[in-house]
Design a protein around this motif. Sequence first.
Motif: not given
Length: 268
Positions: A81-96
């Motif tokens: 899901t983290v990789a998907f969020a990055r793919y969607l442009g919703a996050i960059e390198q880090t997330t919570s």
Amino acid sequence: MTLHFHKYQGTGNDFVMVDDRARQFPADDHALVRRLCDRRLGIGADGLILLRLLEGYDFEMVYFNADGYLGSMCGNGGRCTVAFARYLGAIEQTTSFLAADGPHHASIDPDGTVHLRMQDVAGQQAVEEDVFLDTGSPHLVRFLPASSLAELNVFAEGRAIRYNDRFRERGTNVNFVEAPTAAGQPWQVRTYERGVENETFSCGTGVTAVALAASRRGASSPIHLRTPGGDLRVSFEARPDGSFTQVYLSGPATRVFEGRWEEVTGNR
Ligand SMILES: N[C@@H](CCC[C@H](N)C(=O)O)C(=O)O
């Protein structure tokens, strides 16, 4: 119903991934989730994940097992899901983000490796010769003698434990483990998953449970684990009171394909 979906896998643990930021997916429709996850009649996956927006977090991960019902924490699903969020442009390198067991932090390396911080783990319980831990999901860990894992009937043995008198009602995931025979070799793990009710290629909360249980048998962090679907790494700090903190699950998370699912009835 028409659904635009993506398919992800993390060491072979595979998920139908849905961008549900518009909150249109009928999350109460268990039969629909089950059909989408069905490997013969649907897309095919160990689980389905909705990525939703949530105030105070980058996103919320809503995880269903292949049986159509909400699961507890999914470690490989979290990394995907983290990789998907990055793919969607919703996050960059880090997330919570928020998952079933609470908040999580994660980061992504340039090579795509996702490091997911898991919740602290209170400790472990002996269950006869086995060990039981909750790493966001319940896990029984059984250590096996050398050279017995490859031939083990994980479906039959795992199912017998998952449905025994102790676990029948709440269920448990069951991990079978073989220790390394030489320095530098990985711990080998095969897992029967509750909610999938079968062996999966890999289980993230499962290998986390195995690593923590292995640390009580002398293994030190970080621990390298091999599943039928690939390799994962777990690092942690063991506290003197038996609990664990700074627990990280690391490994690849891959987008496999995307598609449009449309339920067809009759002979069209
Ligand atoms: N595959 C998952 C585990 C998912 C949780 C489980 N099946 C349950 O709800 O018990 C993982 O990678 O952690």
